[in-house]
Write a protein that holds these residues in place. Structure first.
Motif, mmCIF file in Angstrom:
data_model
loop_
_atom_site.group_PDB
_atom_site.id
_atom_site.type_symbol
_atom_site.label_atom_id
_atom_site.label_comp_id
_atom_site.label_asym_id
_atom_site.label_seq_id
_atom_site.Cartn_x
_atom_site.Cartn_y
_atom_site.Cartn_z
ATOM 1 N N ASP A 64 0.848 -1.248 -0.023
ATOM 2 C CA ASP A 64 0.117 -0.075 0.037
ATOM 3 C C ASP A 64 0.930 1.222 0.004
ATOM 4 O O ASP A 64 1.537 1.318 1.109
ATOM 5 N N VAL A 65 0.645 2.017 -0.977
ATOM 6 C CA VAL A 65 1.813 3.066 -1.202
ATOM 7 C C VAL A 65 1.678 4.330 -0.101
ATOM 8 O O VAL A 65 2.348 5.099 0.227
ATOM 9 N N SER A 66 0.280 4.111 0.587
ATOM 10 C CA SER A 66 0.170 5.125 1.702
ATOM 11 C C SER A 66 0.965 5.016 2.821
ATOM 12 O O SER A 66 1.080 5.866 3.717
ATOM 13 N N ASP A 67 1.755 3.862 3.013
ATOM 14 C CA ASP A 67 2.625 3.441 4.046
ATOM 15 C C ASP A 67 4.154 3.854 3.582
ATOM 16 O O ASP A 67 4.516 3.270 2.732
ATOM 17 N N PRO A 68 4.565 4.778 3.985
ATOM 18 C CA PRO A 68 5.978 5.376 3.667
ATOM 19 C C PRO A 68 7.011 4.096 3.605
ATOM 20 O O PRO A 68 7.763 4.046 2.902
ATOM 21 N N ALA A 69 6.773 2.888 4.531
ATOM 22 C CA ALA A 69 7.538 1.887 4.530
ATOM 23 C C ALA A 69 7.623 1.136 3.358
ATOM 24 O O ALA A 69 8.617 0.483 2.749
ATOM 25 N N THR A 70 6.265 1.028 2.468
ATOM 26 C CA THR A 70 6.304 0.392 1.234
ATOM 27 C C THR A 70 7.218 1.002 0.169
ATOM 28 O O THR A 70 7.653 0.173 -0.419
ATOM 29 N N ALA A 71 7.332 2.117 0.282
ATOM 30 C CA ALA A 71 8.275 2.625 -0.735
ATOM 31 C C ALA A 71 9.663 2.210 -0.706
ATOM 32 O O ALA A 71 10.486 1.679 -1.473
ATOM 33 N N ARG A 72 10.146 2.018 0.673
ATOM 34 C CA ARG A 72 11.578 1.617 0.980
ATOM 35 C C ARG A 72 11.519 0.119 0.477
ATOM 36 O O ARG A 72 12.737 -0.463 0.065
ATOM 37 N N ASP A 73 10.506 -0.811 0.998
ATOM 38 C CA ASP A 73 10.697 -2.141 0.584
ATOM 39 C C ASP A 73 10.443 -2.159 -1.031
ATOM 40 O O ASP A 73 11.236 -3.101 -1.417
ATOM 41 N N ARG A 113 -3.379 10.323 1.138
ATOM 42 C CA ARG A 113 -2.310 9.532 1.580
ATOM 43 C C ARG A 113 -1.723 8.778 0.295
ATOM 44 O O ARG A 113 -0.803 8.299 0.017
ATOM 45 N N VAL A 114 -2.658 8.203 -0.418
ATOM 46 C CA VAL A 114 -2.193 7.489 -1.499
ATOM 47 C C VAL A 114 -1.760 8.307 -2.699
ATOM 48 O O VAL A 114 -0.688 8.060 -3.139
ATOM 49 N N ASN A 115 -2.506 9.041 -3.120
ATOM 50 C CA ASN A 115 -2.117 10.063 -4.245
ATOM 51 C C ASN A 115 -0.726 10.896 -4.347
ATOM 52 O O ASN A 115 0.001 10.950 -4.985
ATOM 53 N N LEU A 116 -0.855 11.532 -3.082
ATOM 54 C CA LEU A 116 0.301 12.627 -3.016
ATOM 55 C C LEU A 116 1.219 12.167 -2.059
ATOM 56 O O LEU A 116 2.620 12.130 -2.219
ATOM 57 N N HIS A 117 0.960 11.989 -0.614
ATOM 58 C CA HIS A 117 1.944 11.248 0.161
ATOM 59 C C HIS A 117 2.871 10.047 -0.531
ATOM 60 O O HIS A 117 3.916 9.945 -0.183
ATOM 61 N N GLY A 118 1.830 9.105 -0.756
ATOM 62 C CA GLY A 118 2.380 8.067 -1.398
ATOM 63 C C GLY A 118 3.447 8.245 -2.482
ATOM 64 O O GLY A 118 4.541 7.740 -2.610
ATOM 65 N N GLN A 124 10.900 9.769 -3.369
ATOM 66 C CA GLN A 124 12.186 9.994 -2.403
ATOM 67 C C GLN A 124 13.016 8.822 -2.514
ATOM 68 O O GLN A 124 14.286 9.042 -2.521
ATOM 69 N N ALA A 125 12.243 7.829 -2.310
ATOM 70 C CA ALA A 125 12.995 6.235 -2.160
ATOM 71 C C ALA A 125 13.935 5.887 -3.580
ATOM 72 O O ALA A 125 14.946 5.737 -3.556
ATOM 73 N N ALA A 126 13.230 6.246 -4.464
ATOM 74 C CA ALA A 126 13.793 5.888 -5.880
ATOM 75 C C ALA A 126 14.924 6.875 -6.045
ATOM 76 O O ALA A 126 15.885 6.417 -6.847
ATOM 77 N N ALA A 127 14.578 8.222 -5.683
ATOM 78 C CA ALA A 127 15.690 9.047 -6.139
ATOM 79 C C ALA A 127 16.973 8.785 -5.215
ATOM 80 O O ALA A 127 17.926 8.975 -5.728
ATOM 81 N N ASN A 128 16.686 8.571 -4.019
ATOM 82 C CA ASN A 128 17.888 8.242 -3.186
ATOM 83 C C ASN A 128 18.581 6.881 -3.600
ATOM 84 O O ASN A 128 20.054 6.893 -3.707
ATOM 85 N N GLN A 129 17.997 5.972 -4.181
ATOM 86 C CA GLN A 129 18.600 4.816 -4.863
ATOM 87 C C GLN A 129 19.423 5.391 -6.202
ATOM 88 O O GLN A 129 20.783 5.043 -6.400
ATOM 89 N N MET A 130 18.797 6.126 -6.792
ATOM 90 C CA MET A 130 19.576 6.698 -8.162
ATOM 91 C C MET A 130 20.677 7.344 -7.811
ATOM 92 O O MET A 130 21.758 7.455 -8.472
ATOM 93 N N VAL A 131 20.610 8.184 -6.887
ATOM 94 C CA VAL A 131 21.721 9.065 -6.333
ATOM 95 C C VAL A 131 23.064 8.295 -5.880
ATOM 96 O O VAL A 131 24.166 8.466 -6.376
ATOM 97 N N LYS A 132 22.592 7.278 -5.127
ATOM 98 C CA LYS A 132 23.662 6.028 -4.620
ATOM 99 C C LYS A 132 24.162 5.508 -6.021
ATOM 100 O O LYS A 132 25.497 5.190 -5.931
#
Length: 254
Positions: A64-73, A113-118, A124-132
Motif C-alpha cells: 500500500d503506497v500510503s505507508d511510507p515503509a512500502t516505498a523503501r521495501d 495519503r495514496v495519491n500525494l503522500h505515497g 524520494q526512495a527511488a531518487a535516493n537509490q539513483m543518487v547512490k
C-alpha cells in the motif's frame, strides 16, 4: 528500436490501467520491470507474465503506497532482484468520486495519503537509490488534466494531481545535479477502473468524447509512448516538464 534496452523500470499501481500499460510498454522497449500493486494479485501476476513473454524479467511487489515503509521495501526488493533502478514511474492513485460539502474526512485523507503522500515517499526512495548508483535516472509521475481544471466531485482528487505536477517541477530542480530527470504526464479521461462507474452512463461517455478533438476517450496504452519517451534517453534534456495526453481536451474548452 528499443528505447529502454538494458534498463530497469519500476512502476507503481501497475496491476491494471495506465500503470500496467506503462510496465508492459517498458518491457516492449527492452526494460526489466518491477511493478507495485496493492490488492489485485491476479492482475499483477498476469502483468508479470506479459512482461516475461516479451523476453524481459518481471517482478511484482505487493504494498500500500500510503505507508511510507512500502516505498523503501519496493525499491529494496527491486534492487535485490535486478541490481538497480534506472527509471521510476509513479502511477498509483485513487479517485472515489464524492460531493464537496459532505466529503467524509477519511475519503479526503485516504486520497491524499495514496495519491500525494505515497508519491512523495516513493519518488524520494527511488531518487535516493539513483543518487547512490551515481549514473542519473528518470522519474515520471502520472498526474492528470485534473491538475489544470476542476471537477465537481473531485475536490479531494484534483489537489493531489496538481501536487504531483508541482512535485515533479521541484524535484527536477533538487535532483538535476545528480543527472535525475523528473517529468509528468497529464492524461485526460482514460477508460480505467478509476472512472468505470462514473462513465457507466453511455450518454455521459458520448458527451465527453464529443468534446475531444480526436473524437474518443483515451485508452491506457495511449500513455505508453509518452511515458516510455520521458523515461528514455531520447528525453535526456527534458526535465521539469509536463506532457498533456488528452486527445486535445484541454485546448477545446470554448
Amino acid at each position: 528500436m528499443k528505447l529502454l534496452e538494458g534498463k530497469t523500470v519500476l512502476v507503481t499501481g501497475a496491476s491494471a490501467g495506465i500503470g500496467r500499460a506503462a510496465a508492459i510498454g517498458a518491457a516492449r522497449h527492452g526494460a526489466d520491470v518491477v511493478i507495485n500493486f496493492s490488492r489485485d494479485e491476479a492482475g499483477a501476476a498476469s502483468a508479470v507474465a506479459e512482461i516475461e513473454a516479451l523476453g524481459q524479467r518481471g517482478l511484482s511487489v505487493k504494498g500500500d503506497v500510503s505507508d511510507p515503509a512500502t516505498a523503501r521495501d519496493f525499491i529494496a526488493q527491486a534492487v535485490d532482484a535486478f541490481g538497480k533502478v534506472d527509471a521510476f514511474v509513479n502511477n498509483a492513485g485513487i479517485c472515489p468520486f464524492h460531493a464537496f460539502l459532505d466529503m467524509p474526512v477519511e475519503t479526503f485523507e485516504r486520497t491524499m495519503r495514496v495519491n500525494l503522500h505515497g508519491a512523495y515517499f516513493m519518488v524520494q526512495a527511488a531518487a535516493n537509490q539513483m543518487v547512490k548508483q551515481g549514473h542519473g535516472g528518470a522519474i515520471v509521475a502520472v498526474s492528470s488534466i485534473s491538475a489544470l481544471v476542476g471537477g465537481e466531485y473531485q475536490t479531494h482528487y484534483t489537489p493531489t494531481k496538481a501536487g504531483l505536477h508541482s512535485l515533479m517541477q521541484s524535484t527536477a530542480i533538487a535532483l538535476g545535479k545528480y543527472g535525475i530527470r523528473c517529468n509528468s504526464v497529464l492524461p485526460g479521461t482514460i477508460l480505467t477502473d478509476i472512472n468505470k462507474d462514473d462513465l457507466a452512463d453511455m450518454d455521459k461517455r458520448e458527451r465527453m468524447a464529443a468534446r475531444i478533438p480526436l473524437g474518443r476517450l483515451g485508452q491506457p496504452d495511449d500513455l505508453e509512448g509518452p511515458i516510455v519517451f520521458l523515461a528514455s534517453d531520447l528525453a535526456k534534456y527534458v526535465t521539469g516538464a509536463s506532457l498533456l495526453v488528452d486527445g486535445g481536451a484541454f485546448v477545446n474548452l470554448q
